[in-house]
Scaffold this active site. Structure first.
Site, PDB file in Angstrom:
ATOM      1  N   GLU A  82      10.512   2.115   5.508  1.00 18.79           N
ATOM      2  CA  GLU A  82       9.403   2.980   5.092  1.00 18.79           C
ATOM      3  C   GLU A  82       9.923   4.322   4.605  1.00 18.79           C
ATOM      4  O   GLU A  82      10.781   4.935   5.250  1.00 18.79           O
ATOM      5  CB  GLU A  82       8.466   3.165   6.283  1.00 18.79           C
ATOM      6  CG  GLU A  82       7.021   3.135   5.916  1.00 18.79           C
ATOM      7  CD  GLU A  82       6.574   1.786   5.379  1.00 18.79           C
ATOM      8  OE1 GLU A  82       6.470   1.662   4.134  1.00 18.79           O
ATOM      9  OE2 GLU A  82       6.325   0.875   6.172  1.00 18.79           O
ATOM     10  N   HIS A  83       9.383   4.752   3.465  1.00 14.14           N
ATOM     11  CA  HIS A  83       9.799   5.989   2.806  1.00 14.14           C
ATOM     12  C   HIS A  83      11.285   5.934   2.423  1.00 14.14           C
ATOM     13  O   HIS A  83      11.972   6.944   2.412  1.00 14.14           O
ATOM     14  CB  HIS A  83       9.488   7.215   3.676  1.00 14.14           C
ATOM     15  CG  HIS A  83       8.004   7.445   3.804  1.00 14.14           C
ATOM     16  ND1 HIS A  83       7.273   8.066   2.831  1.00 14.14           N
ATOM     17  CD2 HIS A  83       7.129   7.088   4.774  1.00 14.14           C
ATOM     18  CE1 HIS A  83       5.989   8.100   3.199  1.00 14.14           C
ATOM     19  NE2 HIS A  83       5.885   7.512   4.373  1.00 14.14           N
ATOM     20  N   GLY A 143      -2.972   1.115   2.851  1.00 17.12           N
ATOM     21  CA  GLY A 143      -1.516   0.968   2.859  1.00 17.12           C
ATOM     22  C   GLY A 143      -1.101  -0.468   2.592  1.00 17.12           C
ATOM     23  O   GLY A 143       0.002  -0.878   2.936  1.00 17.12           O
ATOM     24  N   ASP A 184       6.026  -1.462  -4.165  1.00 14.22           N
ATOM     25  CA  ASP A 184       4.756  -2.183  -4.213  1.00 14.22           C
ATOM     26  C   ASP A 184       4.666  -3.089  -5.437  1.00 14.22           C
ATOM     27  O   ASP A 184       4.255  -4.248  -5.352  1.00 14.22           O
ATOM     28  CB  ASP A 184       3.587  -1.190  -4.225  1.00 14.22           C
ATOM     29  CG  ASP A 184       3.653  -0.204  -3.079  1.00 14.22           C
ATOM     30  OD1 ASP A 184       4.493  -0.398  -2.177  1.00 14.22           O
ATOM     31  OD2 ASP A 184       2.879   0.770  -3.089  1.00 14.22           O
TER      32      ASP A 184
END
Ligand code: NG1
Ligand code: MG
Length: 391
Positions: free
Chosen positions: A42-43, A135, A184
């Site tokens: 994540e990130h 999300g 994504d």
């Protein structure tokens, strides 16, 4: 009980029927693209790191047909579009397309503007089962579905699938104003049924990781039903901190940093916030690589531990959790049969993802509902396929 998702075919039927009623003829093209859940990493995407998402059975379907007229007309049945659920614009040169109102149409316009050729005017209907603002990448699903629709309509495709993902990301940057990473759009394009996708965001090298041996385990998504408040400004702030840390270290990105560099940041008097943000990214990139190896070996215990560490780092170092997400994660971890639980996506709201034994799902859902102050929604995340045309 987890919420049952409508099958792609029933979403498609609804879109086809609406198209016939609205435009008085049958649609000729029918495509879909999925939402995604990120299992870990994540990130890290905008830091040239690794991510490990999988495509979901939640999809955005677009049906439509080209015509000889001048206007492209689009109707969306998604409940997030607000009062204006239809829009039309002059088809023509894609260089002339500009963002505007309604906002949801910008994702579509951005994809048309970034497609490989001009496309004729068309009519289309959009139906989606990807919850927005959770999300789970409803925006990427819309972009990749649009791009796939244009490919089918025109009979033209870019040479490599990564060019498609990049064009969709550019649409989000330039037309929706969201400076997102590449995860994504990649997973929505390249997802494969039964697999998670390990993506190296530095060079776009991908590896499909089989999840066919999950056997007694499943991933459970829990939507906190609290929207990503704050998310866009906080997202940009975090990203800028990472870029600043890389700059101080004289590196192209935090992908090239290690734990010694974190110590170097401290000795160079970087702010505490920069040190913590960089430490999350450096440790998260390593966790993601380790998690992919654990998944390949079907070492779910290890995978679960890494998920827990990821959440704790996002909460304490990256500071993107919320009291709602923390409470869902803690409740899940209290249950027998749960191997790991973490927030997924940008944070500040949205969803958690939990790895647990199948026979523990019902009890865990009950316990999470009882412990949580709001009303969560639960989905079983089966690893699904990427965007495609449906006949
Ligand atoms: P979500 O969960 O869709 O807001 C965002 C970014 C991703 C990635 C994650 C954090 C967008 C559209 N996507 O995801 O690229 O950076 O945060 O890992 O902003
Ligand atoms: Mg999004």
């Amino acid at each position: 009980m987890a919420t049952l998702l409508p099958h792609v075919n029933s979403v498609k039927e609804k879109a086809l029927q609406t198209f016939a009623e609205k435009f008085g003829e049958q649609a000729a093209v029918c495509v879909y693209a999925p939402g995604r859940v990120n299992l870990i990493g994540e990130h890290t995407d905008y830091n040239d790191g690794f991510v490990l998402p999988m495509a979901l059975p939640m999809v955005t379907v677009i049906v439509g047909k080209s015509h000889d007229g001048k206007k492209t007309r689009i109707l969306s049945l998604s409940d997030v579009v607000g009062d204006i659920n239809e829009f039309e614009f002059e088809a023509g040169s894609r260089a002339d397309i500009k963002p505007g109102e309604p906002k949801w149409a910008n994702y579509i316009k951005g994809c048309i503007a970034n497609f490989i050729c001009d496309v004729p005017a068309f009519n289309a209907v959009i139906v989606s089962t990807v919850p927005a603002g959770a999300g789970l990448s409803s925006s990427a699903a819309l972009e990749v579905a649009t791009y796939t629709f244009l490919e089918t309509l025109s009979g033209k495709k870019p040479e490599k699938p990564e060019l498609k993902a990049l064009a969709c990301q550019k649409a989000e940057h330039d037309f929706a104003g969201v400076p997102c990473g590449i995860m994504d759009q990649f997973i929505s394009t390249m997802g494969k049924e039964g697999y998670a996708l390990l993506l190296d965001c530095r060079d776009f090298i991908t590896k499909q990781i089989p999840m066919l041996h999950l056997d007694n385990y499943v991933f459970l998504i829990t939507d906190s039903n609290t929207p990503h408040k704050l998310s866009s400004s906080a997202y940009c702030e975090r990203r800028d901190c990472c870029y600043e840390a890389a700059k101080i270290l004289g590196k192209k990105s935090l992908r090239d940093a290690n734990m010694n560099d974190i110590l170097a940041l401290i000795s160079q008097n970087a702010s505490e916030s920069i040190v913590k943000k960089a430490r999350h990214v450096v440790t998260e990139i390593q966790r993601t690589v380790n998690a992919a190896m654990a998944l390949e070996k079907s070492d779910f215990q290890q995978f679960g531990r890494l998920m827990n560490e990821s959440h704790d780092s996002l909460r304490d170092d990256y500071e993107v959790s919320s009291k709602e997400l923390d409470s869902l994660v803690s409740a899940a971890r209290e249950m027998d049969g749960v191997l790991g639980s973490r927030l997924t996506g940008a944070g500040f709201g949205g969803c958690t993802v939990t790895l647990l034994r199948k026979d523990a799902v019902d009890k865990t859902i009950q316990h999470m509902k009882a412990k949580y102050s709001g009303t969560p929604t639960f989905y079983i995340a089966t690893p699904s396929g990427g965007a495609r045309e449906i006949s």
